[in-house]
Design a protein around this motif. Structure first.
Motif, PDB file in Angstrom:
ATOM      1  N   GLY A   3     -53.923  -6.867 -28.135  1.00  0.00           N
ATOM      2  CA  GLY A   3     -53.326  -5.860 -29.011  1.00  0.00           C
ATOM      3  C   GLY A   3     -52.915  -6.386 -30.367  1.00  0.00           C
ATOM      4  O   GLY A   3     -52.537  -5.613 -31.253  1.00  0.00           O
ATOM      5  N   LEU A   4     -53.008  -7.724 -30.568  1.00  0.00           N
ATOM      6  CA  LEU A   4     -52.681  -8.319 -31.869  1.00  0.00           C
ATOM      7  C   LEU A   4     -53.958  -8.746 -32.566  1.00  0.00           C
ATOM      8  O   LEU A   4     -54.868  -9.289 -31.942  1.00  0.00           O
ATOM      9  CB  LEU A   4     -51.759  -9.527 -31.687  1.00  0.00           C
ATOM     10  N   LYS A   5     -54.034  -8.514 -33.862  1.00  0.00           N
ATOM     11  CA  LYS A   5     -55.207  -8.929 -34.628  1.00  0.00           C
ATOM     12  C   LYS A   5     -54.814  -9.193 -36.075  1.00  0.00           C
ATOM     13  O   LYS A   5     -53.803  -8.695 -36.581  1.00  0.00           O
ATOM     14  CB  LYS A   5     -56.296  -7.847 -34.567  1.00  0.00           C
ATOM     15  N   VAL A  45     -50.055  -1.214 -36.373  1.00  0.00           N
ATOM     16  CA  VAL A  45     -48.707  -1.372 -36.918  1.00  0.00           C
ATOM     17  C   VAL A  45     -48.651  -2.711 -37.645  1.00  0.00           C
ATOM     18  O   VAL A  45     -48.978  -3.762 -37.070  1.00  0.00           O
ATOM     19  CB  VAL A  45     -47.654  -1.345 -35.797  1.00  0.00           C
ATOM     20  N   VAL A  46     -48.254  -2.695 -38.912  1.00  0.00           N
ATOM     21  CA  VAL A  46     -48.185  -3.924 -39.707  1.00  0.00           C
ATOM     22  C   VAL A  46     -46.941  -4.716 -39.294  1.00  0.00           C
ATOM     23  O   VAL A  46     -45.816  -4.240 -39.428  1.00  0.00           O
ATOM     24  CB  VAL A  46     -48.143  -3.615 -41.218  1.00  0.00           C
ATOM     25  N   LEU A  47     -47.174  -5.952 -38.791  1.00  0.00           N
ATOM     26  CA  LEU A  47     -46.061  -6.796 -38.347  1.00  0.00           C
ATOM     27  C   LEU A  47     -45.686  -7.861 -39.374  1.00  0.00           C
ATOM     28  O   LEU A  47     -44.529  -8.247 -39.484  1.00  0.00           O
ATOM     29  CB  LEU A  47     -46.416  -7.478 -37.023  1.00  0.00           C
ATOM     30  N   ALA A  48     -46.686  -8.372 -40.093  1.00  0.00           N
ATOM     31  CA  ALA A  48     -46.437  -9.425 -41.082  1.00  0.00           C
ATOM     32  C   ALA A  48     -47.595  -9.452 -42.069  1.00  0.00           C
ATOM     33  O   ALA A  48     -48.653  -8.873 -41.817  1.00  0.00           O
ATOM     34  CB  ALA A  48     -46.278 -10.777 -40.386  1.00  0.00           C
ATOM     35  N   TYR A  49     -47.380 -10.141 -43.182  1.00  0.00           N
ATOM     36  CA  TYR A  49     -48.427 -10.221 -44.200  1.00  0.00           C
ATOM     37  C   TYR A  49     -48.335 -11.546 -44.950  1.00  0.00           C
ATOM     38  O   TYR A  49     -47.286 -12.181 -45.023  1.00  0.00           O
ATOM     39  CB  TYR A  49     -48.337  -9.058 -45.189  1.00  0.00           C
ATOM     40  N   ALA A  74     -54.695  -9.730 -49.138  1.00  0.00           N
ATOM     41  CA  ALA A  74     -53.668  -9.961 -48.126  1.00  0.00           C
ATOM     42  C   ALA A  74     -54.276 -10.157 -46.746  1.00  0.00           C
ATOM     43  O   ALA A  74     -55.347  -9.619 -46.433  1.00  0.00           O
ATOM     44  CB  ALA A  74     -52.692  -8.777 -48.088  1.00  0.00           C
ATOM     45  N   LYS A  75     -53.604 -10.942 -45.937  1.00  0.00           N
ATOM     46  CA  LYS A  75     -53.904 -11.047 -44.512  1.00  0.00           C
ATOM     47  C   LYS A  75     -52.771 -10.337 -43.781  1.00  0.00           C
ATOM     48  O   LYS A  75     -51.597 -10.653 -43.986  1.00  0.00           O
ATOM     49  CB  LYS A  75     -53.985 -12.509 -44.072  1.00  0.00           C
ATOM     50  N   LEU A  76     -53.144  -9.389 -42.947  1.00  0.00           N
ATOM     51  CA  LEU A  76     -52.147  -8.582 -42.248  1.00  0.00           C
ATOM     52  C   LEU A  76     -52.208  -8.855 -40.747  1.00  0.00           C
ATOM     53  O   LEU A  76     -53.291  -8.880 -40.161  1.00  0.00           O
ATOM     54  CB  LEU A  76     -52.391  -7.092 -42.500  1.00  0.00           C
ATOM     55  N   LEU A  77     -51.055  -9.068 -40.156  1.00  0.00           N
ATOM     56  CA  LEU A  77     -50.961  -9.172 -38.698  1.00  0.00           C
ATOM     57  C   LEU A  77     -50.669  -7.781 -38.167  1.00  0.00           C
ATOM     58  O   LEU A  77     -49.642  -7.179 -38.509  1.00  0.00           O
ATOM     59  CB  LEU A  77     -49.851 -10.136 -38.287  1.00  0.00           C
ATOM     60  N   LEU A  78     -51.573  -7.254 -37.340  1.00  0.00           N
ATOM     61  CA  LEU A  78     -51.476  -5.872 -36.879  1.00  0.00           C
ATOM     62  C   LEU A  78     -51.289  -5.806 -35.369  1.00  0.00           C
ATOM     63  O   LEU A  78     -51.825  -6.630 -34.624  1.00  0.00           O
ATOM     64  CB  LEU A  78     -52.749  -5.096 -37.255  1.00  0.00           C
ATOM     65  N   PHE A  79     -50.539  -4.822 -34.933  1.00  0.00           N
ATOM     66  CA  PHE A  79     -50.358  -4.524 -33.517  1.00  0.00           C
ATOM     67  C   PHE A  79     -51.078  -3.213 -33.246  1.00  0.00           C
ATOM     68  O   PHE A  79     -50.708  -2.158 -33.760  1.00  0.00           O
ATOM     69  CB  PHE A  79     -48.870  -4.393 -33.200  1.00  0.00           C
ATOM     70  N   SER A  80     -52.154  -3.299 -32.461  1.00  0.00           N
ATOM     71  CA  SER A  80     -52.987  -2.117 -32.222  1.00  0.00           C
ATOM     72  C   SER A  80     -53.364  -2.029 -30.745  1.00  0.00           C
ATOM     73  O   SER A  80     -54.487  -2.369 -30.353  1.00  0.00           O
ATOM     74  CB  SER A  80     -54.237  -2.192 -33.090  1.00  0.00           C
ATOM     75  N   PRO A  81     -52.436  -1.573 -29.896  1.00  0.00           N
ATOM     76  CA  PRO A  81     -52.728  -1.490 -28.454  1.00  0.00           C
ATOM     77  C   PRO A  81     -53.695  -0.360 -28.120  1.00  0.00           C
ATOM     78  O   PRO A  81     -53.579   0.741 -28.649  1.00  0.00           O
ATOM     79  CB  PRO A  81     -51.349  -1.230 -27.843  1.00  0.00           C
ATOM     80  N   LYS A  82     -54.657  -0.648 -27.260  1.00  0.00           N
ATOM     81  CA  LYS A  82     -55.641   0.326 -26.800  1.00  0.00           C
ATOM     82  C   LYS A  82     -55.581   0.422 -25.273  1.00  0.00           C
ATOM     83  O   LYS A  82     -55.099  -0.493 -24.612  1.00  0.00           O
ATOM     84  CB  LYS A  82     -57.049  -0.083 -27.236  1.00  0.00           C
TER      85      LYS A  82
END
Length: 229
Positions: A3-5, A45-49, A74-82
């Motif tokens: 779920g993290l990318k 969901v943007v968690l960090a950048y 930017a590099k974005l850390l995203l939370f995207s649960p499927k």
């Protein structure tokens, strides 16, 4: 945890002229407004950048209230649960019909009784609520336990997850880390036995068919000999 990318993004920030002497701070403030919110563009969901300003000289946009246009990488850390992904979270509440969890410190998740496998039964021990396994005495889920669960659905507006503890590879992280290999080995053995038993039945069927075919050949030979005589 699934779920993290990490996603690479080319962004544009619009900065008020009053912030012309503090452009980096203004850009970071704009990016901070994206945090812990679901963004359709990035599908998560943007968690960090981590950001780098591309243009050393900002472009001024014309209008009644002109803004500086600043291009960013930017590099974005995203939370995207499927659905069917495996997530981890800390148990914060237990009831007779549900387990409530916090994921990554901000997203709530719940497993209702229909999504908790029958192996676990609710009970109170020494005044403490818990879900205990009927097959493994040390596999216990209680408040404070970190668990792994499967995603059923994700509400993007309120960042709420509907989860499941039905799969056998879900439950207490501490217990799974020590015993998951044994559980997988047992599953593989049962699957292998099932395949072997299926193979045996096929062999039996073929042998029966062969014997039946042989009998038919012998019968036809006898008939042929009689006809010749």
């Amino acid at each position: 945890m699934e779920g993290l990318k990490v996603s690479d993004a080319n962004l544009v920030a619009y900065v008020n002229p009053s912030k012309s002497t503090k452009v980096p701070q203004a850009v970071l403030r704009e990016l901070s407004s994206l945090l812990f919110k679901f963004n359709e563009t990035f599908d998560g969901v943007v968690l960090a950048y981590d950001v780098q300003i591309q243009d050393k000289v900002a472009k001024i946009l014309p209008g009644l209230h002109p803004y500086f246009c600043v291009r960013l990488e930017a590099k974005l850390l995203l939370f995207s649960p499927k659905p069917n992904m495996l997530l981890e979270g800390k148990v914060v509440k237990l009831t007779q019909t549900s387990i409530h969890v916090i994921v990554l410190g901000f997203s709530s998740a719940v497993m209702t009784d229909e999504d908790i496998r029958e192996e676990f039964r609710y009970k109170t021990k020494h005044g403490e609520e818990q879900y205990a396994s009927r097959f493994h005495k040390r596999h216990v889920i209680k408040v404070g336990t970190t668990i792994r669960f499967s995603v059923k659905s994700f509400d993007e507006e309120i960042l709420h997850i509907s989860g499941s503890l039905v799969p056998t590879n879900t439950g207490s992280i501490g217990w799974l880390a020590k015993h998951m290999e044994d559980v997988s080995r047992i599953d593989r053995r049962s699957t292998k036995r099932g395949r072997e038993s299926e193979g045996e039945s096929v062999i039996v069927e073929h042998s029966e068919a062969y014997s039946l075919h042989s009998d038919q050949i012998r019968t036809s030979k006898k008939r042929k000999i009689k006809d010749e005589s």
